[in-house]
Structure formats: structure tokens, C-alpha cells
Design a protein around this motif. Structure first.
Motif, PDB file in Angstrom:
ATOM      1  N   LEU A  12       0.827  -1.207   0.000  1.00 10.27           N
ATOM      2  CA  LEU A  12       0.000   0.000   0.000  1.00 10.27           C
ATOM      3  C   LEU A  12       0.863   1.259   0.000  1.00 10.27           C
ATOM      4  O   LEU A  12       0.601   2.201  -0.753  1.00 10.27           O
ATOM      5  CB  LEU A  12      -0.937   0.014   1.209  1.00 10.27           C
ATOM      6  N   VAL A  13       1.889   1.274   0.832  1.00 10.39           N
ATOM      7  CA  VAL A  13       2.789   2.424   0.890  1.00 10.39           C
ATOM      8  C   VAL A  13       3.518   2.578  -0.438  1.00 10.39           C
ATOM      9  O   VAL A  13       3.657   3.689  -0.964  1.00 10.39           O
ATOM     10  CB  VAL A  13       3.784   2.292   2.065  1.00 10.39           C
ATOM     11  N   GLU A  14       3.946   1.459  -1.009  1.00 16.76           N
ATOM     12  CA  GLU A  14       4.640   1.497  -2.305  1.00 16.76           C
ATOM     13  C   GLU A  14       3.740   2.111  -3.382  1.00 16.76           C
ATOM     14  O   GLU A  14       4.183   2.938  -4.178  1.00 16.76           O
ATOM     15  CB  GLU A  14       5.074   0.099  -2.716  1.00 16.76           C
ATOM     16  N   GLN A  15       2.470   1.727  -3.393  1.00 15.36           N
ATOM     17  CA  GLN A  15       1.537   2.269  -4.389  1.00 15.36           C
ATOM     18  C   GLN A  15       1.351   3.778  -4.233  1.00 15.36           C
ATOM     19  O   GLN A  15       1.235   4.502  -5.212  1.00 15.36           O
ATOM     20  CB  GLN A  15       0.188   1.551  -4.296  1.00 15.36           C
ATOM     21  N   VAL A  16       1.344   4.241  -2.993  1.00 23.35           N
ATOM     22  CA  VAL A  16       1.181   5.683  -2.754  1.00 23.35           C
ATOM     23  C   VAL A  16       2.443   6.442  -3.167  1.00 23.35           C
ATOM     24  O   VAL A  16       2.362   7.528  -3.755  1.00 23.35           O
ATOM     25  CB  VAL A  16       0.863   5.963  -1.259  1.00 23.35           C
ATOM     26  N   LEU A  17       3.613   5.871  -2.913  1.00 24.13           N
ATOM     27  CA  LEU A  17       4.869   6.603  -3.103  1.00 24.13           C
ATOM     28  C   LEU A  17       5.589   6.342  -4.420  1.00 24.13           C
ATOM     29  O   LEU A  17       6.521   7.066  -4.763  1.00 24.13           O
ATOM     30  CB  LEU A  17       5.827   6.290  -1.940  1.00 24.13           C
ATOM     31  N   SER A  19       4.899   6.924  -7.469  1.00 22.42           N
ATOM     32  CA  SER A  19       4.858   8.006  -8.462  1.00 22.42           C
ATOM     33  C   SER A  19       5.633   9.240  -7.998  1.00 22.42           C
ATOM     34  O   SER A  19       5.761  10.208  -8.733  1.00 22.42           O
ATOM     35  CB  SER A  19       3.406   8.389  -8.751  1.00 22.42           C
ATOM     36  N   GLN A  20       6.143   9.213  -6.783  1.00 21.80           N
ATOM     37  CA  GLN A  20       6.884  10.345  -6.215  1.00 21.80           C
ATOM     38  C   GLN A  20       8.372  10.222  -6.544  1.00 21.80           C
ATOM     39  O   GLN A  20       8.865   9.131  -6.806  1.00 21.80           O
ATOM     40  CB  GLN A  20       6.690  10.385  -4.696  1.00 21.80           C
ATOM     41  N   PRO A  21       9.095  11.339  -6.498  1.00 21.36           N
ATOM     42  CA  PRO A  21      10.533  11.294  -6.812  1.00 21.36           C
ATOM     43  C   PRO A  21      11.373  10.798  -5.632  1.00 21.36           C
ATOM     44  O   PRO A  21      12.317  11.458  -5.213  1.00 21.36           O
ATOM     45  CB  PRO A  21      10.841  12.755  -7.145  1.00 21.36           C
ATOM     46  N   PHE A  22      11.020   9.650  -5.099  1.00 20.83           N
ATOM     47  CA  PHE A  22      11.739   9.082  -3.961  1.00 20.83           C
ATOM     48  C   PHE A  22      12.473   7.818  -4.390  1.00 20.83           C
ATOM     49  O   PHE A  22      12.027   7.112  -5.279  1.00 20.83           O
ATOM     50  CB  PHE A  22      10.776   8.670  -2.826  1.00 20.83           C
ATOM     51  N   SER A  23      13.545   7.549  -3.721  1.00 21.06           N
ATOM     52  CA  SER A  23      14.217   6.260  -3.843  1.00 21.06           C
ATOM     53  C   SER A  23      13.699   5.428  -2.672  1.00 21.06           C
ATOM     54  O   SER A  23      13.994   5.739  -1.518  1.00 21.06           O
ATOM     55  CB  SER A  23      15.727   6.463  -3.752  1.00 21.06           C
ATOM     56  N   LEU A  24      12.898   4.413  -2.957  1.00 24.71           N
ATOM     57  CA  LEU A  24      12.256   3.631  -1.895  1.00 24.71           C
ATOM     58  C   LEU A  24      13.057   2.391  -1.536  1.00 24.71           C
ATOM     59  O   LEU A  24      13.591   1.709  -2.411  1.00 24.71           O
ATOM     60  CB  LEU A  24      10.856   3.185  -2.332  1.00 24.71           C
ATOM     61  N   HIS A  25      13.103   2.112  -0.237  1.00 28.50           N
ATOM     62  CA  HIS A  25      13.683   0.873   0.278  1.00 28.50           C
ATOM     63  C   HIS A  25      12.688   0.319   1.283  1.00 28.50           C
ATOM     64  O   HIS A  25      12.017   1.075   1.987  1.00 28.50           O
ATOM     65  CB  HIS A  25      15.031   1.138   0.962  1.00 28.50           C
ATOM     66  N   PHE A  26      12.604  -0.989   1.360  1.00 26.62           N
ATOM     67  CA  PHE A  26      11.643  -1.630   2.248  1.00 26.62           C
ATOM     68  C   PHE A  26      12.354  -2.603   3.179  1.00 26.62           C
ATOM     69  O   PHE A  26      13.252  -3.336   2.757  1.00 26.62           O
ATOM     70  CB  PHE A  26      10.581  -2.391   1.438  1.00 26.62           C
TER      71      PHE A  26
END
Length: 170
Positions: A12-17, A19-26
Motif C-alpha cells: 500500500l505504501v509502495e503504491q502511494v509513493l 509516483s513520487q521522486p523518492f528512492s524507496l527501500h523496504f
């Protein structure tokens, strides 16, 4: 960095973020989160309260204990929004909290606040370094000033005394 033991909430968090200019790590737990913090030094950590190994507040305390790293903005996600628990999380070092289930707009707004605070913190750190330099440098020559020389001499005298070395100053 998103820390949650629930694959559903991570998605859910991944789907929200995404499209944002973030580098995501989980991370799936606190131990994994600490390793990723060491490796990536994330600016913002979004962490669940209840996890199998470390709770969210315990993770906050560990992050805050490491003073050598740049400031990390921490958002604590919890389904328990009792005032006592929210206060406990904030006292542990969280900057903000987000109630589960979360509203995507609210999450983005809170992360936006975090980005502004992290940017201000970086700006403050850079200015602090410049002030520190200015306090130890002669503006005309660019050479170390009296304060810098006295600090250097004090360190050298302490080291010489500690190791029994002779010291000459010319």
C-alpha cells in the motif's frame, strides 16, 4: 525507508509513493531496517509500531542514538492512536505519526513536511560548517588564525605529554 512486517501495508505504501521522486527501500523488521539505515542513510523513515523484533519506538531510539549520521525524519505508523501511545512514540524520537489505515493524501503531506525539515536541517549543518571554518581562518590570507593554532597546539601538547615525546615550536 519503509519498515513494516505486513506485506500488505508495504505494498500500500509502495503504491502511494511509487509516483513520487523518492528512492524507496523496504524492510520487513527492525533489524533489517537498522542494516538498511547503515547502508543507505535514508532521509525519511516510515515505520510501523508493532514489529516482531523491535517496536517502532525502539527503532526510533536506536536511530536517534547514532549522533554521527545526518538527521533522519521518522514517521511512526500505528493503528492505536490513543494519546498516551502517540506521546510515547514521539518521546521515543518519532517526528510525526500516521494512523492506520492511512489516507494517501495525508501520508504524502506528512512526508512533504519531513522533506522540508530534512532540507532545513541539511542547510543548517552546511552553514554550521562554514561558520566553524570562518572562526578558524584568517579572511585575508586564508591561513589558520590564532584560535586554530591554539587548538592545534593544545592537541599536540596533550599528545606529546601522553606519549612522552618532546615537542618543539618554532
Amino acid at each position: 525507508l519503509v519498515v513494516d512486517d505486513s506485506p500488505v501495508y508495504r505494498k500500500l505504501v509502495e503504491q502511494v509513493l511509487e509516483s513520487q521522486p523518492f528512492s524507496l527501500h523496504f524492510a520487513r523488521n527492525g533489524k533489517e531496517a537498522l542494516q538498511m539505515i547503515e547502508e543507505y542513510s535514508p532521509s525519511i523513515v516510515l515505520t510501523d509500531w508493532m514489529m516482531p523484533d523491535l517496536s517502532g519506538p525502539e527503532l526510533c531510539q536506536r536511530i536517534r542514538a547514532d549522533q554521527g549520521k545526518p538527521y533522519t525524519y521518522i514517521i511512526l505508523m500505528t493503528s492505536n492512536t490513543e494519546k498516551g501511545n502517540v506521546v510515547k512514540g514521539l518521546q521515543a524520537g518519532a517526528d510525526d505519526y500516521l494512523a492506520k489505515p492511512f489516507d494517501p493524501g495525508e501520508m504524502l503531506a506528512r512526508i512533504g513536511v519531513g522533506r522540508r525539515i530534512v532540507d532545513l536541517n541539511r542547510e543548517l549543518a552546511a552553514k554550521s560548517i562554514k561558520l566553524e571554518e570562518a572562526a578558524r581562518t584568517d579572511p585575508l590570507t586564508g591561513l589558520p588564525n590564532r584560535r586554530a593554532i591554539e587548538e592545534w597546539a593544545f592537541k599536540q601538547l596533550r599528545a606529546a605529554a601522553r606519549h612522552g615525546f618532546s615537542l618543539w615550536v618554532v
